[in-house]
Structures are given as C-alpha cells and as structure tokens.
Design a protein around this motif. Structure first.
Motif, PDB file in Angstrom:
ATOM      1  N   LEU A  43       0.806  -1.215   0.000  1.00 43.05           N
ATOM      2  CA  LEU A  43       0.000   0.000   0.000  1.00 43.05           C
ATOM      3  C   LEU A  43       0.845   1.275   0.000  1.00 43.05           C
ATOM      4  O   LEU A  43       0.473   2.274  -0.598  1.00 43.05           O
ATOM      5  N   ASN A  44       2.027   1.224   0.635  1.00 38.65           N
ATOM      6  CA  ASN A  44       2.836   2.427   0.814  1.00 38.65           C
ATOM      7  C   ASN A  44       4.072   2.508  -0.066  1.00 38.65           C
ATOM      8  O   ASN A  44       4.745   3.536  -0.088  1.00 38.65           O
ATOM      9  N   GLY A  45       4.396   1.436  -0.737  1.00 41.08           N
ATOM     10  CA  GLY A  45       5.485   1.474  -1.700  1.00 41.08           C
ATOM     11  C   GLY A  45       6.884   1.446  -1.105  1.00 41.08           C
ATOM     12  O   GLY A  45       7.115   1.040   0.033  1.00 41.08           O
ATOM     13  N   ASN A  46       7.818   1.923  -1.912  1.00 43.05           N
ATOM     14  CA  ASN A  46       9.234   1.806  -1.647  1.00 43.05           C
ATOM     15  C   ASN A  46       9.673   2.517  -0.357  1.00 43.05           C
ATOM     16  O   ASN A  46      10.554   2.050   0.346  1.00 43.05           O
ATOM     17  N   HIS A  47       9.074   3.650  -0.059  1.00 46.78           N
ATOM     18  CA  HIS A  47       9.480   4.408   1.125  1.00 46.78           C
ATOM     19  C   HIS A  47       9.322   3.573   2.393  1.00 46.78           C
ATOM     20  O   HIS A  47      10.257   3.461   3.196  1.00 46.78           O
ATOM     21  N   TRP A  48       8.174   2.964   2.588  1.00 46.99           N
ATOM     22  CA  TRP A  48       7.975   2.134   3.781  1.00 46.99           C
ATOM     23  C   TRP A  48       8.679   0.794   3.671  1.00 46.99           C
ATOM     24  O   TRP A  48       9.061   0.208   4.686  1.00 46.99           O
ATOM     25  N   ARG A  49       8.922   0.298   2.480  1.00 49.91           N
ATOM     26  CA  ARG A  49       9.739  -0.918   2.338  1.00 49.91           C
ATOM     27  C   ARG A  49      11.132  -0.631   2.893  1.00 49.91           C
ATOM     28  O   ARG A  49      11.691  -1.429   3.644  1.00 49.91           O
ATOM     29  N   LYS A  50      11.690   0.541   2.573  1.00 49.98           N
ATOM     30  CA  LYS A  50      13.013   0.909   3.073  1.00 49.98           C
ATOM     31  C   LYS A  50      13.012   1.038   4.598  1.00 49.98           C
ATOM     32  O   LYS A  50      13.925   0.549   5.271  1.00 49.98           O
ATOM     33  N   ILE A  51      12.020   1.714   5.141  1.00 50.52           N
ATOM     34  CA  ILE A  51      11.935   1.885   6.597  1.00 50.52           C
ATOM     35  C   ILE A  51      11.892   0.529   7.293  1.00 50.52           C
ATOM     36  O   ILE A  51      12.651   0.268   8.236  1.00 50.52           O
ATOM     37  N   LEU A  52      11.021  -0.350   6.843  1.00 45.76           N
ATOM     38  CA  LEU A  52      10.859  -1.659   7.478  1.00 45.76           C
ATOM     39  C   LEU A  52      12.081  -2.548   7.265  1.00 45.76           C
ATOM     40  O   LEU A  52      12.452  -3.333   8.145  1.00 45.76           O
ATOM     41  N   THR A  53      12.733  -2.403   6.120  1.00 49.83           N
ATOM     42  CA  THR A  53      13.954  -3.168   5.849  1.00 49.83           C
ATOM     43  C   THR A  53      15.075  -2.732   6.785  1.00 49.83           C
ATOM     44  O   THR A  53      15.786  -3.571   7.354  1.00 49.83           O
ATOM     45  N   ILE A  54      15.254  -1.435   6.959  1.00 51.50           N
ATOM     46  CA  ILE A  54      16.294  -0.952   7.868  1.00 51.50           C
ATOM     47  C   ILE A  54      16.001  -1.416   9.295  1.00 51.50           C
ATOM     48  O   ILE A  54      16.907  -1.865  10.003  1.00 51.50           O
ATOM     49  N   MET A  55      14.749  -1.346   9.713  1.00 50.68           N
ATOM     50  CA  MET A  55      14.396  -1.851  11.044  1.00 50.68           C
ATOM     51  C   MET A  55      14.768  -3.330  11.180  1.00 50.68           C
ATOM     52  O   MET A  55      15.337  -3.743  12.186  1.00 50.68           O
ATOM     53  N   ALA A  56      14.446  -4.115  10.159  1.00 55.03           N
ATOM     54  CA  ALA A  56      14.747  -5.547  10.201  1.00 55.03           C
ATOM     55  C   ALA A  56      16.250  -5.792  10.238  1.00 55.03           C
ATOM     56  O   ALA A  56      16.725  -6.653  10.989  1.00 55.03           O
TER      57      ALA A  56
END
Length: 156
Positions: A43-56
């Motif tokens: 739903l939120n695209g690349n921006h939130w993919r990056k945020i969640l990836t960095i958290m992981a």
C-alpha cells in the motif's frame, strides 16, 4: 483506508522506534496478521519498504533480515510509535529516527552527537538517536554500527 494508528507492534516490545510520519493502513490491519508487513509495503510502496527493511536489518538476530522483516518484525520485539510525545514505558531501548522525532519527544539533543552521521546513545534514557530510516541517510555501515550498540546492550 486512511485508518489512524499511532502505535504499530506489541505493547510490551523491548525496542521502540519513533518515527514522524505514519504509513497508510489497509482496512482492518493488525501487526499480528501474517501479511502485516507485506500489506504495508504493497500500500505504501518503496518508502515504507526501506523503513521496514532498515528496522529488520537492525533488529534481526541473524543475517536473514528479509525473512525477519516479512515474518517477525513488529510481532514480538519491536514497535513503532508515530509522532510520539513521550517514550514508551514498556520498552528497554528507544530508537529515535531523525531530529523531528527527537524534538517531538522533547529530548535534549545536547546529550547526543552534534551530527547524525553515527548512532549516539543517551544512556540515561536508553535512547539511540539515529538518522531517518532511509538508505540515503542510513547506509549499511551505519546499520551495522547500530547493531553493534544494541548487541553491546544485549538488546538485539
């Protein structure tokens, strides 16, 4: 769809990330659902993919951060507070993403580094001030330094 959620993840998470802007949430979204992360990314695209990836990458106890992101992130150990004005009383460590989040929390920035080129720990509050969770500001080298801080604290 424009559901308002200010906390993502379990209330008793040992680590809390503080971010200034929320994602858009699907209807009936819950951090406990099997596809919680995938649905946020879709739903939120690349921006939130990056945020969640960095958290992981920061929180994963192994090198398999992708599986951790997709299957475990925000299920037990982490939570996200959006636009928080106070630190979570349940968390052992607080990862404050960006100066705007620190300001929102009324943290004394003098206790942290003058620049955001490396994570800095404020031991009296168990806060780690880090750059915004984006690869331009938070490269892999810095992610590894953050993991090192957390490992030394026996948090991750």
């Amino acid at each position: 769809m424009n559901k308002t959620i200010s906390t993502l993840g379990p209330n008793d998470a040992k680590c809390c990330f503080y971010l200034p802007n929320p994602p858009t949430f699907p209807d009936n979204w819950s951090h406990n659902q099997a596809d919680a992360i995938a649905s946020l990314i879709a739903l939120n695209g690349n921006h939130w993919r990056k945020i969640l990836t960095i958290m992981a990458k920061i929180m994963c106890p192994t090198e398999d951060w992708k599986s951790y992101r997709d299957d475990f992130l925000l299920k037990e150990s982490e939570q996200i507070h959006i636009n928080a004005t106070q630190l979570s009383s349940q968390s052992q460590i607080h990862i404050v993403s960006g100066q705007s989040s620190a300001t929102q929390l009324s943290l004394n920035l003098a206790h942290f580094s003058a620049t955001q080129t490396e994570p800095r720990l404020n031991t009296c509050q168990s806060c780690l001030l880090v750059p915004y969770l984006d690869y331009r500001q938070y490269p892999n080298k810095l992610i590894e330094e953050t993991r090192g801080y957390l490992t030394s604290l026996e948090i991750s």
